[in-house]
Design an enzyme around this catalytic site. Structure first.
Site, PDB file in Angstrom:
ATOM      1  CG  HIS A   1      12.652  -0.484   8.098  1.00 18.01           C
ATOM      2  ND1 HIS A   1      11.826  -1.196   8.720  1.00 18.01           N
ATOM      3  CD2 HIS A   1      13.995  -1.336   8.145  1.00 18.01           C
ATOM      4  CE1 HIS A   1      12.414  -2.223   9.202  1.00 18.01           C
ATOM      5  NE2 HIS A   1      13.596  -2.397   8.881  1.00 18.01           N
TER       6      HIS A   1
ATOM      7  CD  GLU B   1      20.513  -4.433  13.547  1.00 16.20           C
ATOM      8  OE1 GLU B   1      20.011  -3.954  14.528  1.00 16.20           O
ATOM      9  OE2 GLU B   1      19.838  -4.471  12.242  1.00 16.20           O
TER      10      GLU B   1
ATOM     11  CD  GLU C   1       7.111  -5.086  16.254  1.00 20.49           C
ATOM     12  OE1 GLU C   1       7.839  -6.082  15.761  1.00 20.49           O
ATOM     13  OE2 GLU C   1       7.215  -3.994  15.791  1.00 20.49           O
TER      14      GLU C   1
ATOM     15  NE  ARG D   1      10.752  -9.404  17.841  1.00 17.07           N
ATOM     16  CZ  ARG D   1      10.796 -10.503  17.357  1.00 17.07           C
ATOM     17  NH1 ARG D   1       9.965 -11.828  17.740  1.00 17.07           N
ATOM     18  NH2 ARG D   1      11.595 -10.743  16.448  1.00 17.07           N
TER      19      ARG D   1
ATOM     20  CE  LYS E   1      15.838  -9.991  17.192  1.00 14.58           C
ATOM     21  NZ  LYS E   1      15.876  -9.707  15.745  1.00 14.58           N
TER      22      LYS E   1
ATOM     23  CG  ASN F   1      10.868  -1.790  15.487  1.00 20.69           C
ATOM     24  OD1 ASN F   1      11.465  -2.976  15.153  1.00 20.69           O
ATOM     25  ND2 ASN F   1       9.634  -1.956  15.494  1.00 20.69           N
TER      26      ASN F   1
ATOM     27  NE  ARG G   1      -2.369 -24.992   6.833  1.00 21.41           N
ATOM     28  CZ  ARG G   1      -2.811 -26.104   6.332  1.00 21.41           C
ATOM     29  NH1 ARG G   1      -2.299 -27.362   6.376  1.00 21.41           N
ATOM     30  NH2 ARG G   1      -3.932 -26.063   5.368  1.00 21.41           N
TER      31      ARG G   1
ATOM     32  CE  LYS H   1       9.052  -8.882  14.385  1.00 18.85           C
ATOM     33  NZ  LYS H   1       8.985  -7.427  13.943  1.00 18.85           N
TER      34      LYS H   1
ATOM     35  CG  HIS I   1      19.341  -3.796   8.096  1.00 18.41           C
ATOM     36  ND1 HIS I   1      18.136  -3.173   8.003  1.00 18.41           N
ATOM     37  CD2 HIS I   1      19.565  -4.341   9.373  1.00 18.41           C
ATOM     38  CE1 HIS I   1      17.754  -3.404   9.108  1.00 18.41           C
ATOM     39  NE2 HIS I   1      18.248  -3.914  10.147  1.00 18.41           N
TER      40      HIS I   1
ATOM     41  CG  HIS J   1      15.597  -1.120  12.784  1.00 21.20           C
ATOM     42  ND1 HIS J   1      16.413  -0.956  13.783  1.00 21.20           N
ATOM     43  CD2 HIS J   1      16.035  -2.113  12.018  1.00 21.20           C
ATOM     44  CE1 HIS J   1      17.439  -1.931  13.658  1.00 21.20           C
ATOM     45  NE2 HIS J   1      16.997  -2.562  12.596  1.00 21.20           N
TER      46      HIS J   1
HETATM   47  N1  LIG Z   1      14.635 -11.441  10.398  1.00 23.84           N
HETATM   48  C1  LIG Z   1      15.073 -10.379  11.189  1.00 23.84           C
HETATM   49  O1  LIG Z   1      14.680 -10.382  12.436  1.00 23.84           O
HETATM   50  C2  LIG Z   1      16.149  -9.480  10.656  1.00 23.84           C
HETATM   51  C3  LIG Z   1      16.936  -8.500  11.691  1.00 23.84           C
HETATM   52  C4  LIG Z   1      17.736  -7.941  11.176  1.00 23.84           C
HETATM   53  C5  LIG Z   1      18.216  -7.538   9.778  1.00 23.84           C
HETATM   54  N2  LIG Z   1      17.453  -8.675   9.002  1.00 23.84           N
HETATM   55  C6  LIG Z   1      17.708  -8.327   7.576  1.00 23.84           C
HETATM   56  O2  LIG Z   1      19.016  -8.926   7.180  1.00 23.84           O
HETATM   57  C7  LIG Z   1      19.399  -8.575   5.997  1.00 23.84           C
HETATM   58  C8  LIG Z   1      21.025  -7.916   6.113  1.00 23.84           C
HETATM   59  O3  LIG Z   1      21.721  -9.199   6.481  1.00 23.84           O
HETATM   60  P1  LIG Z   1      23.116  -9.346   6.146  1.00 23.84           P
HETATM   61  O4  LIG Z   1      23.785  -8.163   6.814  1.00 23.84           O
HETATM   62  O5  LIG Z   1      23.563 -10.572   7.159  1.00 23.84           O
HETATM   63  O6  LIG Z   1      23.480  -9.265   4.841  1.00 23.84           O
HETATM   64  P2  LIG Z   1      23.502 -10.440   3.619  1.00 23.84           P
HETATM   65  O7  LIG Z   1      22.790 -11.577   4.103  1.00 23.84           O
HETATM   66  O8  LIG Z   1      22.804  -9.683   2.447  1.00 23.84           O
HETATM   67  O9  LIG Z   1      24.941 -10.915   3.535  1.00 23.84           O
HETATM   68  C9  LIG Z   1      25.841  -9.546   3.133  1.00 23.84           C
HETATM   69  C10 LIG Z   1      26.897 -10.165   2.026  1.00 23.84           C
HETATM   70  O10 LIG Z   1      27.793 -10.835   2.925  1.00 23.84           O
HETATM   71  C11 LIG Z   1      27.879 -12.365   2.073  1.00 23.84           C
HETATM   72  N3  LIG Z   1      28.273 -13.508   2.999  1.00 23.84           N
HETATM   73  C12 LIG Z   1      27.561 -13.768   3.980  1.00 23.84           C
HETATM   74  N4  LIG Z   1      28.452 -14.405   4.631  1.00 23.84           N
HETATM   75  C13 LIG Z   1      29.527 -14.323   4.430  1.00 23.84           C
HETATM   76  C14 LIG Z   1      30.711 -15.028   4.905  1.00 23.84           C
HETATM   77  N5  LIG Z   1      30.784 -15.766   5.943  1.00 23.84           N
HETATM   78  N6  LIG Z   1      31.886 -14.701   4.287  1.00 23.84           N
HETATM   79  C15 LIG Z   1      31.777 -13.992   2.904  1.00 23.84           C
HETATM   80  N7  LIG Z   1      30.519 -13.196   2.546  1.00 23.84           N
HETATM   81  C16 LIG Z   1      29.821 -13.405   3.129  1.00 23.84           C
HETATM   82  C17 LIG Z   1      26.626 -12.384   1.444  1.00 23.84           C
HETATM   83  O11 LIG Z   1      26.761 -13.301   0.003  1.00 23.84           O
HETATM   84  C18 LIG Z   1      26.192 -10.978   0.785  1.00 23.84           C
HETATM   85  O12 LIG Z   1      26.962 -10.583  -0.305  1.00 23.84           O
HETATM   86  C19 LIG Z   1      18.742  -7.038   5.743  1.00 23.84           C
HETATM   87  O13 LIG Z   1      17.740  -7.530   4.606  1.00 23.84           O
HETATM   88  C20 LIG Z   1      17.798  -7.023   7.020  1.00 23.84           C
HETATM   89  O14 LIG Z   1      16.561  -6.498   6.824  1.00 23.84           O
HETATM   90  C21 LIG Z   1      16.559  -9.451   9.379  1.00 23.84           C
HETATM   91 ZN   LIG Z   2      17.993  -4.686  11.878  1.00 25.19          ZN
END
Ligand SMILES: NC(=O)c1ccc[n+]([C@@H]2O[C@H](COP(=O)([O-])OP(=O)(O)OC[C@H]3O[C@@H](n4cnc5c(N)ncnc54)[C@H](O)[C@@H]3O)[C@@H](O)[C@H]2O)c1
Ligand SMILES: [Zn+2]
Length: 269
Positions: A146, A79, A131, A135, A121, A139, A15, A37, A158, A142
């Site tokens: 999405h 972003e 939210e 918050r 943020k 979006n 938990r 999140k 993304h 978004h």
């Molecule tokens: N939780 C939240 O509040 C929130 C907010 C925005 C986005 N997201 C989510 O985040 C995801 C996208 O995240 P992202 O853009 O970080 O992509 P990702 O985590 O998919 O990483 C992109 C690619 O880069 C590679 N990589 C990562 N760090 C690296 C580094 N330092 N050097 C070389 N390669 C590297 C990874 O292996 C992957 O292939 C989406 O699924 C999105 O929905 C979540």
């Molecule tokens: Zn986003």
């Protein structure tokens, strides 16, 4: 993705156990690692399983970005631009003449872009962690993003989906909130300067995207709620920054913003 998965596990294990986020992409540094999140996608849709679980700390080291592929760096700037549009017109103005140098990864500039986006943020989340209201401004772009991600089977990244989503939603905002056309053009120019797309890619039928947007949790009876800016850096005041838009208006915007032939391959995305 790693931070979302680890965060969700940390929220669930016994938990909840303490968590430190160490983001390695620009997108995670400015957005995903901040705010608590966490979620994972299921076949049925994005972010269907998740939790809100604040990390004890977030360590963002720009040296980690040295190896990040250029396309993923560009994703992160979607972003950063969003942070400017929803809450910091000064950040938006600061970015405009610096896109090329930021893409060259000048460390001092990257640090400033990250710092200012994190502040946007964090200040939004601090006031509304779950939210209930404000918050939702995060979006912006978004709901359409999405839909693009889901309809493309997650082949659109993304950041690219958010860039297109912001342009579509800013077009909706022109009619719905009086968002100035001149600022819409600045948004398109800034995204293009970061090498991000500003049009709906061919091969994704607007009808299909509109259907996917309707599945959004904020949708009901032919209308969907969108977080739409009034001006650069300013969202509607009050506890609910969203506005209802009819599916017909969304379809019209999507059709107007689609480029090229209707059904070539998705592999070019
Ligand atoms: N939780 C939240 O509040 C929130 C907010 C925005 C986005 N997201 C989510 O985040 C995801 C996208 O995240 P992202 O853009 O970080 O992509 P990702 O985590 O998919 O990483 C992109 C690619 O880069 C590679 N990589 C990562 N760090 C690296 C580094 N330092 N050097 C070389 N390669 C590297 C990874 O292996 C992957 O292939 C989406 O699924 C999105 O929905 C979540
Ligand atoms: Zn986003």
């Amino acid at each position: 993705v790693t931070g979302d998965l680890a965060g969700f596990l940390a929220a669930s294990w016994h938990r909840g156990v303490p968590l430190v986020q160490v983001p390695t992409t620009l997108l995670a540094m400015v957005d995903a690692a901040i705010g608590g999140k966490t979620a994972v996608n299921l076949r049925g849709g994005k972010n269907l399983v998740g939790a809100v679980h604040q990390p004890l700390a977030v360590y963002a080291d720009t040296a980690a970005l040295d190896t990040l592929p250029q396309a993923r760096l560009r994703d992160g700037f979607a972003e950063v631009v969003k942070a400017g549009v929803i809450a910091d017109a000064g950040l938006f103005r600061w970015l405009e003449p610096r896109a090329a140098r930021l893409l060259e990864r000048r460390p001092r500039l990257l640090t400033e872009a990250i710092d200012r986006s994190v502040q946007v943020k964090a200040s939004v989340v601090r006031r509304d962690e779950r939210e209930a209201g404000r918050r939702a401004m995060l979006n912006f772009g978004h709901t359409v993003a999405h839909a693009l991600e889901a309809a493309s089977g997650y082949r659109v990244s993304h950041g690219r989906a958010v860039a297109i989503g912001m342009v579509v939603e800013a077009h909706l905002a022109v009619a719905a909130t009086g968002f100035p056309v001149a600022e819409l053009e600045r948004l398109e120019r800034l995204l293009a300067a970061f090498g991000l797309p500003t049009r709906v890619p061919p091969g994704l039928a607007p009808e299909r995207l509109a259907r996917a947007a309707r599945r959004d949790k904020k949708a009901r009876r032919g209308r969907t709620r969108y977080a739409l800016p009034l001006r650069l850096g300013r969202m509607p005041a009050g506890s609910d920054p969203t506005r209802e838009i009819s599916d017909t208006d969304l379809l019209e915007a999507l059709r107007g913003l689609q480029t090229g032939p209707r059904r070539p391959k998705l592999t070019s995305l």
